[in-house]
Write a protein that holds these residues in place. Sequence first.
Motif, mmCIF file in Angstrom:
data_model
loop_
_atom_site.group_PDB
_atom_site.id
_atom_site.type_symbol
_atom_site.label_atom_id
_atom_site.label_comp_id
_atom_site.label_asym_id
_atom_site.label_seq_id
_atom_site.Cartn_x
_atom_site.Cartn_y
_atom_site.Cartn_z
ATOM 1 N N ASN A 43 33.804 -35.144 90.348
ATOM 2 C CA ASN A 43 32.427 -35.031 89.852
ATOM 3 C C ASN A 43 32.304 -35.611 88.449
ATOM 4 O O ASN A 43 31.320 -36.265 88.102
ATOM 5 N N GLN A 44 33.340 -35.367 87.617
ATOM 6 C CA GLN A 44 33.303 -35.917 86.264
ATOM 7 C C GLN A 44 33.342 -37.438 86.278
ATOM 8 O O GLN A 44 32.686 -38.096 85.473
ATOM 9 N N THR A 45 34.084 -38.045 87.225
ATOM 10 C CA THR A 45 34.150 -39.504 87.332
ATOM 11 C C THR A 45 32.793 -40.080 87.697
ATOM 12 O O THR A 45 32.335 -41.071 87.124
ATOM 13 N N ILE A 46 32.118 -39.454 88.667
ATOM 14 C CA ILE A 46 30.786 -39.914 89.092
ATOM 15 C C ILE A 46 29.788 -39.781 87.949
ATOM 16 O O ILE A 46 29.005 -40.685 87.662
ATOM 17 N N ILE A 51 26.455 -42.062 83.510
ATOM 18 C CA ILE A 51 26.163 -42.094 82.078
ATOM 19 C C ILE A 51 26.419 -43.480 81.504
ATOM 20 O O ILE A 51 25.652 -43.994 80.692
ATOM 21 N N SER A 52 27.494 -44.126 81.966
ATOM 22 C CA SER A 52 27.821 -45.473 81.483
ATOM 23 C C SER A 52 26.721 -46.464 81.835
ATOM 24 O O SER A 52 26.317 -47.287 81.012
ATOM 25 N N VAL A 53 26.217 -46.380 83.077
ATOM 26 C CA VAL A 53 25.132 -47.277 83.500
ATOM 27 C C VAL A 53 23.877 -47.034 82.669
ATOM 28 O O VAL A 53 23.209 -47.971 82.209
ATOM 29 N N LEU A 54 23.545 -45.757 82.445
ATOM 30 C CA LEU A 54 22.342 -45.431 81.673
ATOM 31 C C LEU A 54 22.459 -45.920 80.228
ATOM 32 O O LEU A 54 21.493 -46.427 79.656
ATOM 33 N N LEU A 55 23.658 -45.782 79.639
ATOM 34 C CA LEU A 55 23.852 -46.259 78.271
ATOM 35 C C LEU A 55 23.729 -47.776 78.194
ATOM 36 O O LEU A 55 23.178 -48.313 77.228
ATOM 37 N N THR A 56 24.239 -48.489 79.224
ATOM 38 C CA THR A 56 24.130 -49.952 79.248
ATOM 39 C C THR A 56 22.678 -50.391 79.318
ATOM 40 O O THR A 56 22.243 -51.290 78.600
#
Length: 214
Positions: A43-46, A51-56
Amino acid sequence: MSEARPEVPAVSPASGPGPDPVQPPDELAVKPILTPKQAKRANQTIKGMVISVLLTVAAVIPVVLLNPGSKPETYHRDIDVPGVARQAEPAAGYLPVVPEVPGGWSSNYARWNAGGTAKVPAWEAGYLTADGHHIALVQTNKANPTWLAQATGEAPVTGQRRIGGADWELRDRGTGDKSLVLEEAGYTIVLKGAAELAEFDTLGAAVADALDDK
C-alpha cells in the motif's frame, strides 16, 4: 510312463493385469496470502507512486502557465517599442527605428540582439497586423551578404517595390515567409513574415517615414 508337463511361471498379483494404479489428484493452486507487513508495504508503494505523479503534475503546471508561448495574449500584447528602443540606444550606438503603425496593429516583442555567433548586432521588433499576420523588423548597421541571406531565409530576389519613397528589394520563395530589404542611410532593414504585400507596404511606409524623421 509319466508325461512331462511344462512349468507355468508364477504370476504375482502385483504384476498381473488389472486397472492402472490411481494417480493422486493435481494439487489445487494456493493463493498467496500477504502478511500484514507485506500488505502495508504494498500500500505504501502504491501511495508513493500516486504522490510522485501528483508532485510531477504540480511542478509542470506552473511552468506551462508561466511560459509566455502558452498564453494567447502573448501574440496580441502591445509592447512599448519606443521605450525599449531608447534603452537599446547605448548598446546600438544609434536610436533604433520605431515605425508608427496604424490602429489595430500591435507589437509583441522588441529587443536588442547583441549578435551572437553571427556577430551582427541588430534591433528586432515584431508587429501584428490588424488581420493578425506577423511581420518581423530587423535593423542593423553591420550587415553582410551572409547575414542578409540568413535573415531572409535564403530566399531569392524576385523584384523591387517602391514604398514610402524608398526602393525595397523583394525576396520571395513563393511559399511561406517573404522579405522586404531596404538599404538606407547606412542601415539595412529587413521586414519578414507571411503577411500580405499590402501589409508589408503599410509597415514599410511607416519605417521610411521614421527614417526620414531622424
